[in-house]
Design an enzyme around this catalytic site. Structure first.
Site, PDB file in Angstrom:
ATOM      1  N   GLU A 124     -10.118  41.038  16.479  1.00 46.47           N
ATOM      2  CA  GLU A 124      -8.966  40.877  15.609  1.00 46.47           C
ATOM      3  C   GLU A 124      -9.263  39.925  14.468  1.00 46.47           C
ATOM      4  O   GLU A 124     -10.220  39.139  14.514  1.00 46.47           O
ATOM      5  CB  GLU A 124      -7.738  40.351  16.384  1.00 46.47           C
ATOM      6  CG  GLU A 124      -7.761  38.879  16.706  1.00 46.47           C
ATOM      7  CD  GLU A 124      -8.516  38.508  17.950  1.00 46.47           C
ATOM      8  OE1 GLU A 124      -9.332  37.563  17.875  1.00 46.47           O
ATOM      9  OE2 GLU A 124      -8.303  39.141  18.993  1.00 46.47           O
TER      10      GLU A 124
ATOM     11  N   TYR B 222      -5.715  38.164  22.236  1.00 48.88           N
ATOM     12  CA  TYR B 222      -4.725  37.364  21.522  1.00 48.88           C
ATOM     13  C   TYR B 222      -3.481  38.194  21.236  1.00 48.88           C
ATOM     14  O   TYR B 222      -2.341  37.741  21.398  1.00 48.88           O
ATOM     15  CB  TYR B 222      -5.374  36.869  20.221  1.00 48.88           C
ATOM     16  CG  TYR B 222      -4.638  35.777  19.480  1.00 48.88           C
ATOM     17  CD1 TYR B 222      -3.550  35.112  20.033  1.00 48.88           C
ATOM     18  CD2 TYR B 222      -5.051  35.409  18.204  1.00 48.88           C
ATOM     19  CE1 TYR B 222      -2.901  34.114  19.342  1.00 48.88           C
ATOM     20  CE2 TYR B 222      -4.407  34.411  17.498  1.00 48.88           C
ATOM     21  CZ  TYR B 222      -3.325  33.768  18.062  1.00 48.88           C
ATOM     22  OH  TYR B 222      -2.687  32.789  17.361  1.00 48.88           O
TER      23      TYR B 222
ATOM     24  N   ASP C 128     -16.677  38.146  27.486  1.00 51.45           N
ATOM     25  CA  ASP C 128     -16.254  38.749  26.227  1.00 51.45           C
ATOM     26  C   ASP C 128     -16.554  37.856  25.019  1.00 51.45           C
ATOM     27  O   ASP C 128     -16.887  38.356  23.942  1.00 51.45           O
ATOM     28  CB  ASP C 128     -14.762  39.067  26.260  1.00 51.45           C
ATOM     29  CG  ASP C 128     -14.452  40.308  27.079  1.00 51.45           C
ATOM     30  OD1 ASP C 128     -15.395  41.058  27.395  1.00 51.45           O
ATOM     31  OD2 ASP C 128     -13.276  40.530  27.411  1.00 51.45           O
ATOM     32  N   GLY C 129     -16.414  36.542  25.189  1.00 50.61           N
ATOM     33  CA  GLY C 129     -16.696  35.642  24.088  1.00 50.61           C
ATOM     34  C   GLY C 129     -18.130  35.751  23.616  1.00 50.61           C
ATOM     35  O   GLY C 129     -18.406  35.827  22.411  1.00 50.61           O
TER      36      GLY C 129
ATOM     37  N   ARG D 116       7.765  35.262   7.447  1.00 53.13           N
ATOM     38  CA  ARG D 116       7.771  33.808   7.567  1.00 53.13           C
ATOM     39  C   ARG D 116       7.586  33.454   9.030  1.00 53.13           C
ATOM     40  O   ARG D 116       8.317  33.943   9.875  1.00 53.13           O
ATOM     41  CB  ARG D 116       9.079  33.201   7.050  1.00 53.13           C
ATOM     42  CG  ARG D 116       9.232  33.208   5.546  1.00 53.13           C
ATOM     43  CD  ARG D 116      10.587  32.625   5.144  1.00 53.13           C
ATOM     44  NE  ARG D 116      10.694  32.462   3.705  1.00 53.13           N
ATOM     45  CZ  ARG D 116      11.068  33.420   2.876  1.00 53.13           C
ATOM     46  NH1 ARG D 116      11.353  34.635   3.360  1.00 53.13           N
ATOM     47  NH2 ARG D 116      11.154  33.198   1.573  1.00 53.13           N
TER      48      ARG D 116
ATOM     49  N   THR E 284      -5.980  43.734  23.804  1.00 50.78           N
ATOM     50  CA  THR E 284      -5.776  43.140  25.133  1.00 50.78           C
ATOM     51  C   THR E 284      -5.947  41.619  25.137  1.00 50.78           C
ATOM     52  O   THR E 284      -5.771  40.987  26.173  1.00 50.78           O
ATOM     53  CB  THR E 284      -6.772  43.738  26.152  1.00 50.78           C
ATOM     54  OG1 THR E 284      -8.101  43.505  25.676  1.00 50.78           O
ATOM     55  CG2 THR E 284      -6.544  45.220  26.324  1.00 50.78           C
TER      56      THR E 284
ATOM     57  N   ASP F 277       4.459  31.547  12.025  1.00 49.80           N
ATOM     58  CA  ASP F 277       3.183  30.873  12.256  1.00 49.80           C
ATOM     59  C   ASP F 277       2.001  31.673  11.727  1.00 49.80           C
ATOM     60  O   ASP F 277       0.965  31.108  11.401  1.00 49.80           O
ATOM     61  CB  ASP F 277       2.985  30.598  13.754  1.00 49.80           C
ATOM     62  CG  ASP F 277       3.823  29.429  14.238  1.00 49.80           C
ATOM     63  OD1 ASP F 277       4.471  28.773  13.399  1.00 49.80           O
ATOM     64  OD2 ASP F 277       3.835  29.172  15.459  1.00 49.80           O
TER      65      ASP F 277
ATOM     66  N   LYS G 221      -2.182  40.789  22.851  1.00 49.33           N
ATOM     67  CA  LYS G 221      -1.361  41.011  24.039  1.00 49.33           C
ATOM     68  C   LYS G 221      -0.581  39.759  24.421  1.00 49.33           C
ATOM     69  O   LYS G 221       0.565  39.843  24.867  1.00 49.33           O
ATOM     70  CB  LYS G 221      -2.228  41.464  25.220  1.00 49.33           C
ATOM     71  CG  LYS G 221      -1.436  41.775  26.496  1.00 49.33           C
ATOM     72  CD  LYS G 221      -2.351  42.233  27.609  1.00 49.33           C
ATOM     73  CE  LYS G 221      -1.554  42.556  28.871  1.00 49.33           C
ATOM     74  NZ  LYS G 221      -0.784  41.385  29.365  1.00 49.33           N
ATOM     75  N   SER G 222      -1.196  38.602  24.237  1.00 50.83           N
ATOM     76  CA  SER G 222      -0.533  37.345  24.606  1.00 50.83           C
ATOM     77  C   SER G 222       0.692  37.074  23.740  1.00 50.83           C
ATOM     78  O   SER G 222       1.546  36.269  24.103  1.00 50.83           O
ATOM     79  CB  SER G 222      -1.513  36.172  24.499  1.00 50.83           C
ATOM     80  OG  SER G 222      -1.786  35.861  23.144  1.00 50.83           O
TER      81      SER G 222
END
EC number: 2.7.1.23
Length: 266
Positions: free
Chosen positions: A124, A165, A51-52, A150, A163, A152, A167-168
């Site tokens: 994303e 970042y 995928d990358g 407010r 599915t 991260d 989803k994590s």
């Protein structure tokens, strides 16, 4: 040039990988395909490397609207964008020759930064604090103030990006046939003083999302677009919409998006 059967291969320059690709190149040529050196001359762009690599191939070739993208994963890689495996490359060529493929269209989002520079994202867009301090972002939906965040950071994901970042961080997995995008929080502060929605939310294709960064010392956040990070000075706002463009990929028949989700996660 007749480029209807022109293939452009996108892959990391690796001697071992190039050796494995030689039989695939030979098989493609044997079946009447031409391998080109410039992606502008191709109507089929093939990424190798999971995928990358697929995300990189789409971004580095300009989110082409006039071609098909094909993803090939290596044996040790998972790929929700990849229907084929390098160890079984003959399946891809045979499927292409016998028209056993179906075209699927994946939505992408447009990200306008500071009202000046536009980027596309297939997976994303993420905005995160670059210092050890919470980032403060005012969230607007269709120019209506929604909340002050407010924490991260925030992730804005496409259906196929849901599915990864997203989803994590406990966001929902969305069917890519649904024209929408999703906003998910990263470690939001929720207490008697600060309050956010505290869950991801999904916006329709007609919605416009605007994220205004409060200039309180966190003026140089990290902007992640798919799997690339950008350092852009003095980020003031991001405007996100669902693009009119779509990425056309091919899939094997009887191998739906949800079939691959099941294989990957269950």
């Amino acid at each position: 040039m007749d480029n209807r059967r022109n293939l452009y291969f996108y892959y990391p320059k690796d001697e071992e990988l190039e050796k494995k690709l030689v039989p695939l190149f030979d098989l493609a040529k044997k079946n009447g395909f031409t391998i080109v050196e410039k992606f502008q001359e191709a109507n089929i762009i093939v990424s190798v490397g999971g995928d990358g690599a697929f995300l990189q191939a789409v971004r580095h070739t300009g989110f082409r609207q006039d071609c098909l993208y094909i993803g090939i994963a290596r044996s040790n890689e998972a790929g929700l964008y990849c229907d084929f495996n390098l160890d079984r490359y003959d399946e891809m060529v045979n499927s292409m020759m016998n028209e056993e493929l179906e075209v699927r269209r994946f939505p992408i989002i447009d990200v306008l930064i500071n009202g000046e520079t536009k980027f596309h994202c297939l997976n994303e867009a993420a905005i995160r604090s670059a210092i050890i301090k919470t980032i403060v972002i005012d969230v607007f939906i269709d120019d209506n103030f929604f909340e002050r965040f407010r924490g991260d950071g925030l992730i804005v994901a496409t259906p196929t990006g849901s599915t990864g970042y997203n989803k994590s961080t406990h966001g929902a997995v969305i069917d890519p046939k649904t024209p929408c995008f999703q906003v998910t929080e990263l470690a939001s502060l929720n207490n008697n003083r600060y309050r956010t929605l505290g869950s991801s939310f999904i916006l329709d294709k007609e919605r416009t999302l605007r994220l205004e960064v409060i200039q309180d010392g966190n003026d140089y956040p990290i902007i992640g677009l798919d799997n690339e990070a950008y350092s852009i000075r003095n980020i003031k706002d991001l405007t996100v919409t669902l693009s009119d463009k779509k990425i056309k990929t091919v899939k094997m028949k009887n191998n739906s998006y949800w079939d691959r989700v099941k294989r990957t996660f269950l």
